[in-house]
Design an enzyme around this catalytic site. Structure first.
Site, PDB file in Angstrom:
ATOM      1  NE  ARG A   1      -6.031   9.328   3.469  1.00  0.00           N
ATOM      2  CZ  ARG A   1      -4.736   9.522   3.312  1.00  0.00           C
ATOM      3  NH1 ARG A   1      -4.255  10.770   3.316  1.00  0.00           N
ATOM      4  NH2 ARG A   1      -3.907   8.513   3.153  1.00  0.00           N
TER       5      ARG A   1
ATOM      6  CE  LYS B   1      -6.212   1.707  -0.439  1.00  0.00           C
ATOM      7  NZ  LYS B   1      -6.619   1.809   0.919  1.00  0.00           N
TER       8      LYS B   1
ATOM      9  CE  LYS C   1      -3.780   2.101   2.636  1.00  0.00           C
ATOM     10  NZ  LYS C   1      -4.639   1.934   3.822  1.00  0.00           N
TER      11      LYS C   1
ATOM     12  CB  SER D   1     -11.596   7.123  -3.190  1.00  0.00           C
ATOM     13  OG  SER D   1     -10.359   7.572  -2.657  1.00  0.00           O
TER      14      SER D   1
HETATM   15  C1  PBG Z   1      -7.572   2.792   5.746  1.00  0.00           C
HETATM   16  C2  PBG Z   1      -7.862   2.754   4.292  1.00  0.00           C
HETATM   17  C3  PBG Z   1      -7.726   3.755   3.326  1.00  0.00           C
HETATM   18  C4  PBG Z   1      -8.224   3.240   2.129  1.00  0.00           C
HETATM   19  C5  PBG Z   1      -8.618   1.930   2.392  1.00  0.00           C
HETATM   20  N1  PBG Z   1      -8.379   1.640   3.729  1.00  0.00           N
HETATM   21  C6  PBG Z   1      -7.274   5.163   3.434  1.00  0.00           C
HETATM   22  C7  PBG Z   1      -5.917   5.530   3.782  1.00  0.00           C
HETATM   23  O1  PBG Z   1      -5.025   4.683   3.938  1.00  0.00           O
HETATM   24  O2  PBG Z   1      -5.739   6.738   3.960  1.00  0.00           O
HETATM   25  C8  PBG Z   1      -8.304   3.987   0.828  1.00  0.00           C
HETATM   26  C9  PBG Z   1      -9.343   3.519  -0.120  1.00  0.00           C
HETATM   27  C10 PBG Z   1      -9.648   4.451  -1.239  1.00  0.00           C
HETATM   28  O3  PBG Z   1      -9.009   5.507  -1.439  1.00  0.00           O
HETATM   29  O4  PBG Z   1     -10.585   4.137  -1.965  1.00  0.00           O
HETATM   30  N2  PBG Z   1      -6.246   2.642   6.114  1.00  0.00           N
HETATM   31 ZN    ZN Z   2      -5.840   3.271   8.344  1.00  0.00          ZN
END
Ligand code: PBG
Ligand code: ZN
Length: 327
Positions: A207, A250, A197, A276
């Site tokens: 967010r 991701k 990630k 997103s």
């Molecule tokens: C939580 C999480 C996030 C996403 C999935 N789980 C946000 C982040 O890490 O800030 C993002 C998913 C998306 O942008 O669609 N850790």
């Molecule tokens: Zn998180």
């Protein structure tokens, strides 16, 4: 000018729709898809997410209907994100047996016992500072967070979750969660690791949707640097060795090379998260009439599969499943 005697003709295999279908190497089906759901403890009616047209936060009372719609379209599962009424410094809502995600898990399983209910397992939605774990000064304390991840994963399992999906990029999170699940008797609950990630600008709209923007700083001390390829393979192999059952990469679109490399370097089923910001870009261009949404989205999904994805987490899932059904 005379033509050569022998022209090799790949076009021969493109002459008709049937011929093209016969030689198609990669296919897409609704079973490849997982649909994210945002469940908000503080609302009684859906609230649209402005930066994600077509996506809403829903109240607990609508989880059953939402999951029934997903199941009717042949989509394999949902991934749950919770927006709790109360947040605190450590994110203790994450392991509250009556927390919003625990309630949503029970509602989803009651409505559709066969669908895969996945719970994003992290703390950024539960902490009042928006970081993915317990703070030590301005940084996330890795090992203190592991203990809480164990509690959270066991609590989701007790609520009946099918798969836990830790997303916080803490070192050792897979081993810690596996040990806790096994000790609590949940040896058959798989872990889908957000193994690779990146610290990404593409999470912006999420967010807003999940109300999880860090109050200060960013996530660069736990999420990966976008320049790194070898580290992605390292993270994936580590999580596989710690006992992950699925790996995830991701974001997806800007990391197609990473999807392919991780797939080739590992043996676990692989998910990708079409995040997103990727969704928002496509929806914005489609609203302006600049792209053909159906065509572009289906092509993108096929691209993820071609790159090596076995499963795709995407906000387009309902549309994609309808397009596949109606085509
Ligand atoms: C939580 C999480 C996030 C996403 C999935 N789980 C946000 C982040 O890490 O800030 C993002 C998913 C998306 O942008 O669609 N850790
Ligand atoms: Zn998180």
């Amino acid at each position: 000018m005379s033509l050569p005697e022998l022209i090799i003709r790949p076009r021969r295999l493109r002459t008709t729709p049937t011929m093209r279908r016969m030689v198609r190497e990669t296919t897409l089906s609704a079973a490849d898809l997982i649909y994210p759901l945002f469940v908000d403890e503080t609302i009684d009616a859906p609230i649209a997410v402005a930066s994600m047209p077509g996506v809403s936060r829903i109240p607990l009372s609508q989880v059953g209907d939402a999951v029934r719609e997903v199941e009717a379209l042949g989509i394999s599962g949902i991934i749950l994100f919770g927006i709790p009424a109360v947040k605190d410094a450590v994110g203790s809502g994450g392991w509250d047996e009556n927390g919003i995600v625990q309630q949503a898990i029970r509602a989803a399983k009651a409505a559709c016992p066969d669908i895969s209910v996945i719970a994003d397992t992290c703390f950024c939605e539960y902490t009042d500072h928006g970081h993915c774990g317990v703070l030590h000064g301005e940084d996330v304390d890795n090992d203190a967070t592991l203990v809480n991840l164990q509690r959270e994963a066991v609590s989701y399992a007790e609520a009946g979750v099918d798969i836990v999906a830790p997303s916080g990029m803490m070192d050792g999170m897979i081993a810690a969660i596996r040990q806790a699940l096994d000790a609590a008797g949940f040896t058959n609950v798989p872990i889908m690791s957000y193994a690779v990630k990146y610290a990404s600008g593409y999470f912006g709209p999420f967010r807003d949707a999940a109300d999880s923007t860090p109050a200060f700083g960013d996530r660069a001390t736990y999420q990966m640097d976008p320049g790194n390829r070898r580290e992605a393979i390292r993270e994936a192999i580590l999580d596989a060795e710690e006992g992950a059952d699925f790996l995830m990469v991701k974001p997806a679109l800007a990391y197609m090379d990473i999807i392919r490399e991780v797939k080739d370097a590992t043996l676990l089923p692989m998910a990708v998260y079409n995040v997103s910001g990727e969704y928002a870009m496509v929806k914005a261009a489609a609203e302006k009439g600049w792209i053909d949404e159906r065509r572009v989205v289906l092509e993108t999904m096929l691209g993820f599969k071609r790159a090596g994805a076995d499963l795709i987490l995407t906000y387009h899932a309902l549309d994609v499943a309808r397009w596949l059904r109606d085509s």
